[in-house]
Structures are given as C-alpha cells and as structure tokens.
Design a protein around this motif. Structure first.
Motif, PDB file in Angstrom:
ATOM      1  N   LYS A 126       0.842  -1.202   0.000  1.00  0.00           N
ATOM      2  CA  LYS A 126       0.000   0.000   0.000  1.00  0.00           C
ATOM      3  C   LYS A 126       0.881   1.258   0.000  1.00  0.00           C
ATOM      4  O   LYS A 126       0.596   2.228  -0.709  1.00  0.00           O
ATOM      5  N   ALA A 127       1.929   1.248   0.796  1.00  0.00           N
ATOM      6  CA  ALA A 127       2.813   2.404   0.863  1.00  0.00           C
ATOM      7  C   ALA A 127       3.480   2.648  -0.485  1.00  0.00           C
ATOM      8  O   ALA A 127       3.610   3.788  -0.942  1.00  0.00           O
ATOM      9  N   LEU A 128       3.902   1.580  -1.152  1.00  0.00           N
ATOM     10  CA  LEU A 128       4.533   1.738  -2.462  1.00  0.00           C
ATOM     11  C   LEU A 128       3.533   2.251  -3.493  1.00  0.00           C
ATOM     12  O   LEU A 128       3.857   3.133  -4.294  1.00  0.00           O
ATOM     13  N   SER A 129       2.321   1.715  -3.493  1.00  0.00           N
ATOM     14  CA  SER A 129       1.336   2.156  -4.485  1.00  0.00           C
ATOM     15  C   SER A 129       0.921   3.593  -4.235  1.00  0.00           C
ATOM     16  O   SER A 129       0.708   4.360  -5.172  1.00  0.00           O
ATOM     17  N   ALA A 130       0.821   4.013  -2.970  1.00  0.00           N
ATOM     18  CA  ALA A 130       0.467   5.400  -2.681  1.00  0.00           C
ATOM     19  C   ALA A 130       1.561   6.339  -3.155  1.00  0.00           C
ATOM     20  O   ALA A 130       1.291   7.423  -3.664  1.00  0.00           O
ATOM     21  N   GLY A 131       2.823   5.932  -3.005  1.00  0.00           N
ATOM     22  CA  GLY A 131       3.935   6.748  -3.484  1.00  0.00           C
ATOM     23  C   GLY A 131       3.936   6.882  -4.987  1.00  0.00           C
ATOM     24  O   GLY A 131       4.259   7.928  -5.524  1.00  0.00           O
ATOM     25  N   PHE A 132       3.553   5.838  -5.699  1.00  0.00           N
ATOM     26  CA  PHE A 132       3.532   5.902  -7.161  1.00  0.00           C
ATOM     27  C   PHE A 132       2.325   6.668  -7.669  1.00  0.00           C
ATOM     28  O   PHE A 132       2.361   7.251  -8.732  1.00  0.00           O
TER      29      PHE A 132
END
Length: 172
Positions: free
Chosen positions: A164-170
């Motif tokens: 989730k953290a990676l997708s929010a950053g992208f």
C-alpha cells in the motif's frame, strides 16, 4: 573538549583566552618550552598558540604533535603579519586573527570540538575494526538468510502495508 593549553607571552591575551575557555581546564604558559613541558605531563585537547615570532611556530607545532598527536592547534596571528604568507597557517588546524571577537573565538572553538570529536570517532572505529574478526563477505553455505520469527499472518499484513505504501507513493 575538556583541557586546553594557552601559549602566549602577552598576559592580557592569555587572560582573555582563559576567560573564553571557561568550563575547561586551562593551562596558560608564557613560552614554548613551558608549553612543551606541560604537554609531556598533561594530555590536552586544544592548544591555542600566539604566533609570535612566526618563524618558530611550525617547529613548536611539530614538537607538540609529537608529544600530543590528537590535540587540535589554533594559532592566533597578529594583525601586522600577513596571514597568506605565514608558515603557521599551514601547520595549524585553525587560525584566528588578532584582534578577534568572543563570538569569533567561540565559532573556532566549536569547529575545533567537531574536529576533535571526528578524530576520536575515527580512532575508535579503527580500534574496533582491529579487534573484530573478519566477517565473511560471500554467502555462507547452508545459511538460508536472516530468519524472521513472526507468525505468517503478521508477515502477510506487513507485506500488504508495504505494498500500500509503495502504491500510494507511485500514485502521487
């Protein structure tokens, strides 16, 4: 920085430097011979040396570094000497032009303390690296890597939160 050595033939300058070094053990001497004698019996962190006559300063600094190699040296140059031509500039860690303000001297002291702290860290790292055995650089046969002693549901949640953290950053 706990101990300092002030080397100056000028009593007024010695008193001013001693006052600025408040909170430290200060040894004030009037000649190079007295300073070297003091260095043989007392470990100091800082040496503040009045650079008069300037031709003798590099010799003094060299002898002082032989006795106390970890000391930080600050040279106080008089206004009538040319700082760019002065041999003391090359040998000293820091140079202070006389007359100087208390805030300028405190700034030089902060820089000297930082240099001393860095030198102590480097020597501590070198001593620990000498004591530690060499660590293997490649993978060890039979080693499955770092083990995580966590239940599988905790690992699953951790991976989901990471995703989730990676997708929010992208998405940004």
């Amino acid at each position: 920085m706990r101990t300092a050595l002030v080397v100056s033939a000028d009593e007024a300058l010695r008193a001013r430097l001693r006052h600025s070094l408040d909170g430290r053990a200060v040894f004030a001497v009037g000649s190079d011979e007295e300073a070297l004698r003091t260095l043989r019996f007392t470990a100091v962190d800082l040496i503040v040396k009045e650079a008069t006559p300037t031709r003798e300063v590099p010799v003094f600094i060299e002898r002082a570094r032989q006795i106390c190699p970890t000391a930080v040296v600050v040279c106080v140059l008089t206004a009538d000497s040319a700082p760019e031509d002065d041999p003391a500039v090359e040998q000293a860690d820091f140079v202070l032009l006389h007359p100087f303000s208390a805030s300028h001297f405190q700034s030089v002291l902060r820089q000297a303390e930082e240099k001393l702290r860095l030198l102590q860290e480097v020597s501590a790292l070198r001593s620990t690296s000498r004591r530690l055995p060499e660590a293997p650089t490649g993978p060890v046969p039979g080693d499955s890597g770092p083990a995580l002693d966590l239940p599988s549901d905790v690992l699953t949640r951790m991976v989901k939160e990471f995703a989730k953290a990676l997708s929010a950053g992208f998405d940004i």
